[in-house]
Design a protein around this motif. Structure first.
Motif, PDB file in Angstrom:
ATOM      1  N   VAL A   1       3.026  -7.597  -1.064  1.00  0.00           N
ATOM      2  CA  VAL A   1       2.521  -8.055   0.227  1.00  0.00           C
ATOM      3  C   VAL A   1       2.156  -6.857   1.096  1.00  0.00           C
ATOM      4  O   VAL A   1       2.919  -5.897   1.186  1.00  0.00           O
ATOM      5  N   SER A   2       1.007  -6.922   1.744  1.00  0.00           N
ATOM      6  CA  SER A   2       0.521  -5.793   2.535  1.00  0.00           C
ATOM      7  C   SER A   2       1.321  -5.613   3.822  1.00  0.00           C
ATOM      8  O   SER A   2       1.921  -6.554   4.337  1.00  0.00           O
ATOM      9  N   THR A   3       1.286  -4.407   4.363  1.00  0.00           N
ATOM     10  CA  THR A   3       1.998  -4.080   5.599  1.00  0.00           C
ATOM     11  C   THR A   3       1.592  -5.005   6.744  1.00  0.00           C
ATOM     12  O   THR A   3       2.441  -5.482   7.501  1.00  0.00           O
ATOM     13  N   MET A   4       0.285  -5.264   6.889  1.00  0.00           N
ATOM     14  CA  MET A   4      -0.227  -6.091   7.990  1.00  0.00           C
ATOM     15  C   MET A   4       0.355  -7.501   7.969  1.00  0.00           C
ATOM     16  O   MET A   4       0.529  -8.127   9.014  1.00  0.00           O
ATOM     17  N   VAL A   5       0.664  -8.003   6.795  1.00  0.00           N
ATOM     18  CA  VAL A   5       1.239  -9.348   6.663  1.00  0.00           C
ATOM     19  C   VAL A   5       2.767  -9.281   6.643  1.00  0.00           C
ATOM     20  O   VAL A   5       3.452 -10.074   7.287  1.00  0.00           O
TER      21      VAL A   5
ATOM     22  N   GLU B   1       0.812  -1.216   0.000  1.00  0.00           N
ATOM     23  CA  GLU B   1       0.000   0.000   0.000  1.00  0.00           C
ATOM     24  C   GLU B   1       0.841   1.260   0.000  1.00  0.00           C
ATOM     25  O   GLU B   1       0.300   2.372  -0.049  1.00  0.00           O
TER      26      GLU B   1
END
Lengths: 383, 383
Positions: B195-199, B187
Motif C-alpha cells: 500500500v502506498s504512503t499516500m493511502v 515506495e
C-alpha cells in the motif's frame, strides 16, 4: 480555495471528478468541484446525448470530457472493424474465459457486441462532439494527446489535460503543449504506472516547472480532503479523482461491485494487464486471480484484451445481480488503493463537501505543527 | 516545528533518519532531527562500540536504535548457528549466484562468514546493549516487537516504535502497546508492503486513533520537506526516512552504488524477495533482473536468502570499487522510489536544513491556496 487553476476554470475547490456517469458530473460541478465525463464507452451519438443532458442540468457550472486516445493500439491506422479485431482473439484466450465463467457456474455466453475501447477515427469523432458543447476542459487518459486534440482545443481555447504515470512522460507532455498535467501514481484505479503519488507529484512538479508554467494535479489513491491538502503541499494545484465516485448514490456501478468496494481494504487491488492489455489497477477478485495464475494466457494488446474481458465481465455483473455466488466472486471493476477508505455510500455532493471540510482540517493541523516554529526554521537552531 | 512527538523526544524537526552509519546519526540529531542507528548488521560488541562513539559525539542530543526482530524466521527457536543455516542453502541457489557472478566477470568467491540477519537471542542481546546507552527511542523494523522489547522498554521508560506496511498490522501493533507507529508505504526502500504512503498514512492514522493516542510517522518515498508537510497534512506527526541519507557525505554506501543512485529515476527500483527472503525494495540492477527472470530459483526464507545474497553483493561492491564493469552492473542496495529526487551528495546536516526550508515553503504554499477561501468552506457555496 483559490489555486490558480480554480480561478482559471471558475471552480471553488480544485477537485476533479473523473466519472462515466453524467449525474456525478452534474452533482460535483454544482457542489463546487468539476466533473469530467469519461467518454470511452460512448459512441459519438451517445456522447452527444450525455453532454446535452449535462448542459440542461448543470446550471452553467464548468465540466470536462475525457477521451481515451492512446498513441498506439492494435489495428491502428488500418480502420479495422470490431468484428475483424475480435477474430484476432486466439482460441486459447476465448477458452480460458469460458472455462473460468463455467467454473463459477456461468454457462450462458456473454454477448459479443462490445465496441473496441479505441479505434481509428473514434477519438476525433468524440472530440468533435465534445467541442460542440460548452466544455471547460478536455483530457486524454493515456499518453500524449494526439495532434488533432491539441490543435482543435487550442482553436477553441479549451485547456487540454493529460494523465501521466512517469516524470519522463510529463516532460514529453509539457513539451507537446498540454495545459494541465495529471500526475497519476501507481495506487490509482485504472491505467497507472509504477511510481507512487507521494513520489511522482513532487518530481513531476519540478520537471514541468523547468519547461513551462503548467499546473499539475495529483492523482492516485486520493479519496479525502487530507490527501488534497497533502497534494497541494507537494506542489500540485489540485486533485484528480476517480474511485471515490464509484460508491456514490448517483454512480452506475454494479451493486455487487459496490458491496465489494465497501468491504475491501487497500490491499485488495491488483495492477494487471489482464483487463485492457495495458497495466490498470482493479479490485482483486476470482477473475484477476485467475489471470495472475501461472496457467493463464498472456494478456493481448489493447484493444483486443478489452474485447475479450469487457463482455465477459459485463455478463458477470448481470449474473451477479441475480445473486449468484460464482459471479459475485468474479465481479471486479477498476479501483485504486483508496478503496480501503471508501466505506459508505454518500451523495456525490456530500463527497465534495467532505473533501472541503477535511481539507480545511488538514490545513489547520499543518499550521498548528508550525505554530511555535523558530523564526528561521527548525534546523537553523543548531547550524 | 512542534508536533507533540517533537516535544516528547526533544527534537526540533520531526525528521527521523534511519541509517547504519553512526556519523549520520550524530549529524542529523545535531541538526535538529533524530538519527536512528540500524543495529541489524552489528554484533552486540560492535553495537556497543558504535553507541559509545555516538554518545561521545552527539552532544547530548536524542537518538534511537533500530533492531530487526521479526516474529518468525528460519531456524527460530532452535538456536541454529550460521554454518548450519548456510548448509540449508540448496546447491541450485548457490550455483545460480556463482553463475551470475561469473557471467559478470567475477570468478573469485565471496567470503562465507556473514552473520544471519536474525538469530535466536540476538535481538535480546542487541537490545540489552542499546538500553545501556542513553537512547531516546527503540524501533523494530519488522512486525510486532517481541515481548522482551516492549517489556524492557517500558521498564526503562523508552518509547518503542514499530514499522508497519498495512493498516491491519498497525492495529495489532497499537494493541500490543507500541508507542510510535511508522506507516511505511510500498515506495519505501527496504522491507515494505503493497500500500502506498499516500493511502497508508491516513488509514493508519484513523485506525490507530480508535485504539489509543499513538503518534504515527509517515515513511516511504520521503526525501523532501514538501513530503514532510504532506505527511503532516495526512495526519502523521513526522516522517521516518532512510534512502535520503545513503547519498550523504557521511554515509558508507559503496561509491559505485552512490553513483547509480544519483543517476537513477523513481522507476529504477524493484520490490523483490530475492535479497532477504521477505519483500524489500532496492535499486534495479543486473542482480535483481536475474532474480526476476523465469529461470531464477525461488527466494529462500529469511535469513537463508540473506546468507546467500549478502556475501555475494558485498563482494560485488568490492569488485565494483576496482572499476570492473560487470560488478558495476550487478551492484545494488536497498532504496526507495525517492531515489529519483536524490541527485546530489550533501552533508547530512544540509539535508536536514533543506527539509526544514522546503517544509516551510510547502506550508506557505498550502496557506496561500486557502487564502481567499470562503468562510465556511468551498463546497458550501452551492449547497
Amino acid at each position: 480555495m483559490a489555486t490558480p487553476i480554480c480561478r482559471q476554470l471558475g471552480i471553488d475547490l480544485p477537485l476533479f471528478a473523473f466519472t462515466h456517469c453524467r449525474d456525478v458530473v452534474v452533482a460535483v460541478s454544482k457542489a463546487g468541484g468539476i466533473g469530467v465525463l469519461g467518454a470511452a464507452k460512448f459512441s459519438p451519438e451517445e456522447l452527444d446525448q450525455e453532454l446535452t443532458w449535462i448542459d440542461e442540468h448543470i446550471g452553467g457550472r464548468p465540466y470536462g470530457v475525457d477521451i481515451l486516445a492512446p498513441a498506439t493500439f492494435e489495428g491502428q491506422g488500418t480502420h479495422t472493424d470490431a468484428d475483424e479485431l475480435r477474430a484476432r482473439i486466439p482460441q486459447q484466450h476465448r477458452a480460458f474465459v469460458s472455462d473460468l465463467l463455467a467454473e463459477h457456474g456461468i454457462s450462458s455466453a456473454p454477448s459479443d457486441t462490445t465496441r473496441p475501447l479505441v479505434e481509428d477515427g473514434l477519438g476525433e469523432r468524440l472530440l468533435e462532439v465534445a467541442f460542440a458543447h460548452p466544455i471547460a476542459l478536455v483530457a486524454n487518459a493515456l499518453g500524449v494527446p494526439p495532434d488533432y486534440m491539441l490543435r482543435e482545443a487550442k482553436k477553441s481555447g479549451i485547456p487540454v489535460a493529460a494523465l501521466v504515470g512517469a516524470k519522463e512522460h510529463a516532460i514529453k507532455q509539457a513539451r507537446a503543449g498540454v495545459d494541465i498535467i495529471v500526475a497519476q501514481g501507481s495506487e490509482a484505479g485504472g491505467h497507472c504506472g509504477e511510481v507512487s503519488t507521494m513520489v511522482l507529484v513532487p518530481e513531476v512538479v519540478d520537471a514541468v516547472a523547468e519547461i513551462a508554467d503548467i499546473p499539475v494535479l495529483a492523482a492516485g489513491g486520493i479519496v479525502t480532503g487530507r490527501q488534497m491538502a497533502a497534494s497541494i503541499a507537494l506542489g500540485a494545484q489540485g486533485v484528480w479523482t476517480g474511485s471515490v465516485w464509484l460508491t456514490t448514490e448517483e454512480a452506475e456501478t454494479a451493486p455487487a461491485t459496490v458491496a465489494k468496494f465497501l468491504a475491501a481494504t487497500s490491499r485488495d487491488t491488483v495492477r494487471s494487464k489482464a483487463r485492457t492489455g495495458k497495466y490498470s489497477r482493479q479490485l482483486r477478485s476470482a477473475w484477476t486471480d485467475a489471470w495472475e495464475s501461472p496457467n493463464a494466457p498472456s494478456p493481448l494488446p489493447m484493444p483486443l484484451q478489452g474485447l475479450l474481458s469487457e463482455p465477459a465481465l459485463r455478463h458477470v455483473d448481470v449474473v451477479a445481480e441475480r445473486g449468484e455466488a460464482g459471479a459475485r466472486e468474479l465481479a471486479t471493476y477498476w479501483v485504486g488503493q483508496g478503496v480501503g477508505m471508501m466505506t459508505k455510500v454518500s451523495s456525490a455532493a456530500d463527497v465534495v463537501y467532505d473533501f472541503a471540510e477535511d481539507f480545511a482540517d488538514a490545513v489547520e493541523r499543518t499550521n498548528a505543527a508550525v505554530a511555535d516554529e523558530q523564526p528561521v526554521g527548525a534546523g537553523e537552531l543548531n547550524r
